[in-house]
Design an enzyme around this catalytic site. Sequence first.
Site, PDB file in Angstrom:
ATOM      1  CE  LYS A 264      -3.844   1.939   2.696  1.00 58.90           C
ATOM      2  NZ  LYS A 264      -4.623   1.795   3.945  1.00 58.90           N
TER       3      LYS A 264
ATOM      4  CG  HIS B  40      -3.034   5.181   0.252  1.00 56.76           C
ATOM      5  ND1 HIS B  40      -3.031   4.194  -0.714  1.00 56.76           N
ATOM      6  CD2 HIS B  40      -4.192   5.008   0.953  1.00 56.76           C
ATOM      7  CE1 HIS B  40      -4.141   3.478  -0.611  1.00 56.76           C
ATOM      8  NE2 HIS B  40      -4.868   3.947   0.401  1.00 56.76           N
TER       9      HIS B  40
END
Length: 232
Positions: free
Chosen positions: A114, A116
Amino acid sequence: MPSIDHGAAGPGQDTLAQDFVAFAVASGVLRFGEFRTKAGRLSPYFFNAGLFDDGAKLGRLAEFYARRLLASGLGIDMLFGPAYKGIPLAAAVAVELARQGRNLPFAYNRKEAKDHGEGGTLVGAPLRGRVLILDDVISAGTSVRESIALIRAAGATPCGVGIALDRQEKATDASGAEQAWSATQFVQRELGLPVVPVATLADLLGYLDRQADPGLAGHAPAVHAYRARYGV
């Protein structure tokens, strides 16, 4: 390294394993017939843990895992569920262990990092101490190897693998060549981790051999023949 002993009972006589096999059959997770495996074999039975697909079945499955793990004597500090099937397993087993008085943290990984928020590939509690990997079965050991790498990279120690069913059959390599050992034995011998199965193929055969229901008992010869050909 040997696998964790089911207890004093011999193969096919473990009460917890017999109860689990009966539960898997009643839930439609363990089916009989003719099924093509990833190795190209025609198997007379098929175990699909993805069909533990409602709250009641998942909760009961977690109870079986928890009881087996608590009886194993393994020193466990936390649980790790490899994506994807290991994720609900780790969460459900953590809840059940807490219900039985053993509150352990758990974590799991994403397939893709991921970029963010908190970022990274790991979700849940920080990987620390002795970490048990939870999965449904061990097919080729790939998921276990990846999990070991993630756990060690975080500075923790993989301490074992908990699975629902050990098929106890010969593994195949990347070319499809048959090996003299099973995927579970590979994890134990080559990766150095004990494997804790809730039940094994021997337990399944014990269940079928004791069946009064002719519909179920009738599958025993085919499963015995399959084990004679592919078993370890």
